[in-house]
Every structure is written in structure tokens, then in C-alpha cells.
Design an enzyme around this catalytic site. Structure first.
Site, PDB file in Angstrom:
ATOM      1  N   LYS A 190       0.842  -1.266   0.020  1.00  0.00           N
ATOM      2  CA  LYS A 190       0.043  -0.060  -0.013  1.00  0.00           C
ATOM      3  C   LYS A 190       0.763   1.195   0.153  1.00  0.00           C
ATOM      4  CE  LYS A 190       0.666   1.717   4.443  1.00  0.00           C
ATOM      5  NZ  LYS A 190       1.490   2.602   4.544  1.00  0.00           N
ATOM      6  N   ASP A 249      -2.899  -1.820  10.017  1.00  0.00           N
ATOM      7  CA  ASP A 249      -2.991  -1.712   8.769  1.00  0.00           C
ATOM      8  C   ASP A 249      -3.709  -2.862   7.998  1.00  0.00           C
ATOM      9  OD1 ASP A 249      -1.959   0.876   8.554  1.00  0.00           O
ATOM     10  OD2 ASP A 249      -0.026   0.060   8.050  1.00  0.00           O
TER      11      ASP A 249
HETATM   12  P1  ATP Z   1       3.574  -0.352   8.019  1.00  0.00           P
HETATM   13  O1  ATP Z   1       3.690   0.331   6.663  1.00  0.00           O
HETATM   14  O2  ATP Z   1       2.468  -0.989   8.145  1.00  0.00           O
HETATM   15  O3  ATP Z   1       4.040   0.546   9.111  1.00  0.00           O
HETATM   16  P2  ATP Z   1       6.251  -1.387   6.927  1.00  0.00           P
HETATM   17  O4  ATP Z   1       6.022  -1.640   5.707  1.00  0.00           O
HETATM   18  O5  ATP Z   1       6.884  -0.413   7.694  1.00  0.00           O
HETATM   19  O6  ATP Z   1       4.755  -1.641   7.655  1.00  0.00           O
HETATM   20  P3  ATP Z   1       6.937  -4.172   7.283  1.00  0.00           P
HETATM   21  O7  ATP Z   1       7.472  -4.620   6.162  1.00  0.00           O
HETATM   22  O8  ATP Z   1       5.436  -4.997   7.686  1.00  0.00           O
HETATM   23  O9  ATP Z   1       6.926  -2.663   7.912  1.00  0.00           O
HETATM   24  O10 ATP Z   1       8.015  -4.837   8.551  1.00  0.00           O
HETATM   25  C1  ATP Z   1       8.089  -4.297   9.645  1.00  0.00           C
HETATM   26  C2  ATP Z   1       8.692  -5.216  10.711  1.00  0.00           C
HETATM   27  O11 ATP Z   1       7.484  -6.343  10.910  1.00  0.00           O
HETATM   28  C3  ATP Z   1       9.937  -5.946  10.014  1.00  0.00           C
HETATM   29  O12 ATP Z   1      11.168  -5.505  10.536  1.00  0.00           O
HETATM   30  C4  ATP Z   1       9.690  -7.611  10.631  1.00  0.00           C
HETATM   31  O13 ATP Z   1      10.658  -7.851  11.531  1.00  0.00           O
HETATM   32  C5  ATP Z   1       8.330  -7.648  11.001  1.00  0.00           C
HETATM   33  N1  ATP Z   1       7.481  -8.476  10.253  1.00  0.00           N
HETATM   34  C6  ATP Z   1       6.727  -9.477  10.535  1.00  0.00           C
HETATM   35  N2  ATP Z   1       5.980 -10.225   9.812  1.00  0.00           N
HETATM   36  C7  ATP Z   1       6.467  -9.896   8.662  1.00  0.00           C
HETATM   37  C8  ATP Z   1       6.222 -10.184   7.128  1.00  0.00           C
HETATM   38  N3  ATP Z   1       5.311 -11.041   6.790  1.00  0.00           N
HETATM   39  N4  ATP Z   1       7.202  -9.444   6.124  1.00  0.00           N
HETATM   40  C9  ATP Z   1       7.833  -8.497   6.727  1.00  0.00           C
HETATM   41  N5  ATP Z   1       8.085  -8.120   7.861  1.00  0.00           N
HETATM   42  C10 ATP Z   1       7.440  -8.669   8.908  1.00  0.00           C
END
Ligand code: ATP
Length: 289
Positions: free
Chosen positions: A10, A136
Site C-alpha cells: 500500500k 493496517d
Molecule cells: P507499515 O507500513 O504497516 O508500518 P512497514 O512496511 O513499515 O509496515 P513491514 O515490512 O511490515 O513494515 O515490517 C516491519 C517489521 O515487521 C519487520 O522488521 C519484520 O521484523 C516484521 N515482520 C513481521 N512479519 C513480517 C512479514 N510477513 N513481512 C515482513 N516483515 C514482517
């Protein structure tokens, strides 16, 4: 049996923080949409009653810290399911990037297990379950375009935004959403025009959508990570129609209508930034079958 789900990333077209609530969550107003950059989540039956996560990405945990694991556990506990599942996550979405990769994997797991275990739950029920995993996840269950309010879990769907190209660039830093919110001060901020963004989308008005992009967390991340500011500047110099950081960052995206312009931005950034992608906006609801 085997189920394959796409878990699209997203982006936030707008992100506003209204105030900090007594439960310590922030009350937000976000307009979000999906893009054609997706993880693949493959679900298959396991003979033993356990949840097994597989991913070749070293940043993705393969235990209960994985949001897909939590989604499967929640479904098993809520509906008393004594079956096992193997969840293979083929990661395309950069991790800790502000693109909700983990949340989208969790949402894909909810949708996929609904099929694998023939639960016949609606997207609304799955979205309500998703809210227990992360703010989210509800949005990602629908995977469309929406206004998200509350702590992000209250979803009002919108039509898909005007079609365009999206160039994304993620510098090689991971940003913790928690850190950015801790540094964020709700006083003296210029709030984005969320209503204006919603009417631009309703009117399929690309120019106004570009003008209404806004993210109150951007100034916090820009002050902590100067490379994010540099990426914004490079994108604007290469002719982006509009540029914004997604979520709490560090990914920055440009919107452009012409493919040749998207390619110019991509080429301008590739030397500077390890992860650069050119994709289309998606913005349509996920199918349930
Ligand atoms: P958001 O935009 O919802 O804040 P994000 O894109 O910044 O999320 P994610 O890629 O979801 O962040 O990852 C954040 C942390 O979540 C990672 O450092 C990882 O340790 C943990 N994590 C747990 N499950 C997953 C997954 N399926 N894929 C990626 N990271 C994951």
C-alpha cells in the site's frame, strides 16, 4: 490443497494524525491505495497441527513474530481449527519500508485460510479479525482504496484513484514506525486536506490528487534521515508530478502519468538508491475466490 494469494503493498496518498488517544494509539485519517508490487503468499495443508512459516528473506521472521503467523493463529483460535498450515512468503515488498508488507501478508493469510479451510467468512469479518493483528491489516484485507480512520482499522472504501505510474525508491535504511510516532508532535502541524483528497479520487481528478498528497510524518523522517529528503529532491528534479513519503517511511514515491517520465525518474535514482521500482496503481478490491 493449495491456495495462492497476492499481497499487494500500500501507499498513503494522505496521512494525517489528529491526536494521541488515552490508549496511547494515535487517531489517524489516511487515504490509502494498493500498488502492483506484491508478495506471494502460498498456503498449503500440513499433516501436523502447527503453523510453519517459510521465507527466503533474511529480514522476515519465521516464528510467531511474523504477522502471517499471527493471522493463522488468530483464525485457528477463533474458529477452533485443529489443522496445520504451511505458509510460504515470497517477498517482493521491501521490509520495514512504510509499504505495509507484513500487514498485507497477514491479510493475504486471512483471505487464503478462509478458502483453504472453507470458512466462508466475509471480507468485513476478516477485516475485523485483522484489526487485532495490526492497524493496517484491515485495509489490506480489502486491498482497495480507502479512507482509514480510528487507529487505521476503520475502513471506508473509495473508488480506485486515477490511473498513473508510481516510482518507488527505498534507501537502505529501515525505519521503525514506533520511533517516528514517538518523535512526532501533534502541535503546530500543517494537516493535509483529507476531504480534498477524497473528492479528487471521487472525481477521478489526477491533477488535484497530486496537489492534495500530504503526510504529517514526513517532516519527522526527513529530519532524521537526510537521504529521504535527497530522494524527494531527485524525483522532483526528474519531473515527477508529485512526490510523497509513504507511511512512516523511508520509501518515497512519485506519481507520473507518462511511462517515459517514470523511466526517467527510475534511471535518475538507480545509481543513488538500491531499491527502485516502477509500478502501476491498483486500488481495486481483492476478490474472495
Ligand atoms: P507499515 O507500513 O504497516 O508500518 P512497514 O512496511 O513499515 O509496515 P513491514 O515490512 O511490515 O513494515 O515490517 C516491519 C517489521 O515487521 C519487520 O522488521 C519484520 O521484523 C516484521 N515482520 C513481521 N512479519 C513480517 C512479514 N510477513 N513481512 C515482513 N516483515 C514482517
Amino acid at each position: 490443497m493449495y491456495v495462492l494469494e497476492k499481497a499487494p503493498a500500500k501507499i498513503n496518498l494522505s496521512l494525517d494524525v489528529l491526536y494521541k488517544r488515552p490508549d496511547n494509539f494515535h487517531e489517524v485519517e489516511m487515504v490509502m491505495t494498493t500498488i502492483d508490487l506484491a508478495d506471494r503468499v502460498e498456503l498449503s495443508m500440513l499433516a501436523e497441527d502447527r503453523i510453519k512459516i517459510e521465507s527466503e528473506n533474511r529480514f522476515v521472521p519465521n516464528d510467531e513474530r511474523n504477522l502471517a503467523y499471527r493471522a493463522a493463529k488468530l483464525i485457528k483460535d477463533t474458529y477452533n481449527i485443529n489443522k496445520g498450515v504451511r505458509i510460504k512468503i515470497v517477498k517482493q515488498i521491501p521490509v520495514a519500508a512504510g509499504l505495509a508488507g507484513g500487514s498485507s501478508d497477514a491479510a493475504a493469510t486471512l483471505r487464503g485460510l478462509n478458502q483453504l479451510w472453507s470458512l466462508n467468512l466475509s471480507l468485513d469479518v476478516l477485516a475485523t479479525l485483522g484489526a487485532q493483528i495490526g492497524s493496517d491489516v484491515s485495509f489490506c484485507v480489502y486491498g482497495s482504496t480507502a479512507l482509514a480512520t480510528g487507529r487505521g482499522e476503520l475502513i471506508t472504501e473509495l473508488p480506485p484513484p486515477p490511473a498513473c505510474w508510481v516510482v518507488l525508491a527505498k534507501p537502505s535504511i529501515g525505519v521503525s514506525t514506533q520511533t517516528i510516532y514517538q518523535q512526532f508532535n501533534t502541535n503546530n502541524i500543517a494537516h493535509p486536506d483529507t476531504k480534498g483528497m477524497i473528492s479528487a479520487i471521487n472525481n477521478n481528478d489526477y491533477t488535484t490528487m497530486c496537489k492534495k498528497l500530504g503526510n504529517v510524518l514526513e517532516s519527522v523522517t526527513l529530519s532524521l534521515y537526510p537521504e529521504v529528503r535527497q530522494i524527494k529532491q531527485l524525483m522532483l528534479q526528474s519531473g515527477a508530478d508529485a512526490v510523497l513519503m509513504s507511511g512512516s517511511g523511508p520509501t518515497v514515491f512519485s506519481l507520473v502519468q507518462h511511462e517515459s517520465r517514470a523511466e526517467r525518474i527510475y534511471n535518475g535514482l538507480r545509481g543513488f538508491c538500491g531499491e527502485v521500482y516502477v509500478v502501476r496503481l491498483l486500488g481495486y478490491r481483492q476478490a474472495l475466490d
